[in-house]
Scaffold this motif. Structure first.
Motif, PDB file in Angstrom:
ATOM      1  N   SER A 196     -17.439 -68.477   2.144  1.00  0.00           N
ATOM      2  CA  SER A 196     -18.323 -67.354   2.459  1.00  0.00           C
ATOM      3  C   SER A 196     -19.654 -67.478   1.736  1.00  0.00           C
ATOM      4  O   SER A 196     -19.719 -67.943   0.597  1.00  0.00           O
ATOM      5  N   THR A 224     -21.128 -62.017   3.688  1.00  0.00           N
ATOM      6  CA  THR A 224     -21.302 -60.629   3.273  1.00  0.00           C
ATOM      7  C   THR A 224     -22.292 -59.979   4.233  1.00  0.00           C
ATOM      8  O   THR A 224     -22.829 -60.623   5.140  1.00  0.00           O
ATOM      9  N   ARG A 225     -22.570 -58.698   4.043  1.00  0.00           N
ATOM     10  CA  ARG A 225     -23.433 -57.978   4.976  1.00  0.00           C
ATOM     11  C   ARG A 225     -24.884 -58.511   5.028  1.00  0.00           C
ATOM     12  O   ARG A 225     -25.454 -58.658   6.119  1.00  0.00           O
ATOM     13  N   ILE A 228     -25.713 -61.332   7.479  1.00  0.00           N
ATOM     14  CA  ILE A 228     -25.527 -60.884   8.852  1.00  0.00           C
ATOM     15  C   ILE A 228     -26.712 -60.035   9.296  1.00  0.00           C
ATOM     16  O   ILE A 228     -27.253 -60.210  10.390  1.00  0.00           O
ATOM     17  N   ARG A 235     -21.998 -61.055  13.200  1.00  0.00           N
ATOM     18  CA  ARG A 235     -21.189 -60.050  12.516  1.00  0.00           C
ATOM     19  C   ARG A 235     -19.699 -60.371  12.559  1.00  0.00           C
ATOM     20  O   ARG A 235     -18.918 -59.857  11.755  1.00  0.00           O
ATOM     21  N   GLN A 238     -18.103 -61.271   9.143  1.00  0.00           N
ATOM     22  CA  GLN A 238     -18.209 -60.417   7.959  1.00  0.00           C
ATOM     23  C   GLN A 238     -16.852 -60.163   7.301  1.00  0.00           C
ATOM     24  O   GLN A 238     -15.888 -59.770   7.940  1.00  0.00           O
ATOM     25  N   GLY A 243     -15.813 -55.083   7.325  1.00  0.00           N
ATOM     26  CA  GLY A 243     -15.614 -56.284   8.121  1.00  0.00           C
ATOM     27  C   GLY A 243     -14.138 -56.608   8.226  1.00  0.00           C
ATOM     28  O   GLY A 243     -13.320 -55.761   8.542  1.00  0.00           O
ATOM     29  N   HIS A 262     -17.438 -55.878  -0.708  1.00  0.00           N
ATOM     30  CA  HIS A 262     -17.014 -57.203  -0.254  1.00  0.00           C
ATOM     31  C   HIS A 262     -15.693 -57.622  -0.882  1.00  0.00           C
ATOM     32  O   HIS A 262     -14.778 -58.070  -0.190  1.00  0.00           O
TER      33      HIS A 262
END
Length: 312
Positions: A196, A224-225, A228, A235, A238, A243, A262
């Protein structure tokens, strides 16, 4: 102890998170019975894992499944009702609990027995703490994917077909059409390796390093957001509270600070590697291996070494 397991399907096969419920029941030395609805082939597959299966043909949506499960709970009188922590089951579980006046615990990551009582462990406050819960009487419990191992094949325990009449007034909503969003297919929930990337990757160009490492390792890309929202990746990738909730064998966090939003979605990972230039980043508090440094310098080295290892 008797346990009733709801095995959810995707229309073709049983979901991996639902199959883990068989291992969860065994961990408690519970006598398990599985309920499969609408897919006879999936019912046969589950029976081959050594657990007797009740097959119901008619139930397919939230309202009908709620009615069928409620009736089955009445008939079977289990001490424990287990469901995977999916979007569908999170709708069904509290409805069954309310109708049958039972306790309900969601997003459980661990279960243990103490003095003949079951202790349910679940994350709270965005995953910053773990709480232990006891329930008087029968409990309806949703279990987070990856919390237990996948069951192995055993002697076929057989399938029993049952017919349960669903009252007309049980159906509160009727699905008249389904529009499937055209999106990238990403199976984060069942991935064994996830790489990630977070805001610390700096740019879409740098984020390509995350994708490359995931490809070399045979894993799946997470995010992570911020990446995105900045358009570096879709998305569908996520990971987090808003997510996907994941629990891979290996989770590599690249340029991720470790915000609770997260980490609550990946705390179930078996082994966590974190790379961040800030030695005080919260992600290091949950990491098994912490690497302090510039992620854009470290990832190319990791990619090169992994390629060498695979070539041997």
């Amino acid at each position: 102890m008797k346990a009733l397991l709801f095995i959810e399907t995707d229309g073709e096969k049983a979901l991996g998170g639902s199959l883990e419920l068989i291992s969860a029941a065994k961990a408690l030395d519970a006598e398990g019975t599985a309920l499969v609805a609408g897919n006879r082939a999936a019912a046969d597959t589950v029976a081959e894992l050594g657990i007797p299966v009740i097959y119901i043909e008619s139930a397919t949506d939230c309202d009908t499944l709620t009615a069928v499960l409620s009736e089955t709970v009445k008939e079977e009188n289990p001490d424990l009702v287990l469901l995977a922590n999916t979007a569908l089951s999170k709708d069904i579980a509290p409805r069954i609990a309310a109708r049958q006046n039972l306790g309900c615990v969601s997003d459980v990551t661990g279960m243990s027995k103490s003095d003949d009582k079951v202790i349910y462990t679940r994350p709270a406050y965005n995953g910053t703490i773990l709480e232990n819960i006891e329930v008087e009487g029968t409990a309806v419990v949703t279990v987070r994917n990856g919390s237990f191992s996948k069951p192995e094949a055993a002697s076929n325990a057989g399938v029993t077909e049952k017919k349960i009449e669903i009252p007309a007034d049980a159906v509160k909503a009727k699905i008249v059409d389904t529009v499937k969003e055209i999106t990238e297919s990403v199976n984060l929930e069942e991935a064994e390796i996830i790489v990630s990337g977070g805001r610390g990757m700096g740019s879409a160009e740098n984020f390509e390093l995350v994708k490359e490492l995931a490809s070399v390792l045979g894993g799946v890309v997470g995010a992570t957001r911020p990446p995105i929202e900045d358009g570096w990746i879709s998305r569908a990738h996520q990971v987090g509270q808003s997510g996907k909730i994941v629990a891979p064998k290996l989770y590599i966090a690249c340029g991720i600070s470790g915000a609770a939003q997260h980490t609550s979605g990946m705390m179930g990972s078996s082994y966590i590697v974190a790379i961040n230039k800030d030695e005080d980043a919260p992600i290091f508090e949950i990491a098994n291996l912490s690497i302090v440094g510039n992620v854009t310098e470290i990832l190319p080295l990791m990619i090169e070494e992994m390629k060498k290892a695979k070539a041997q």
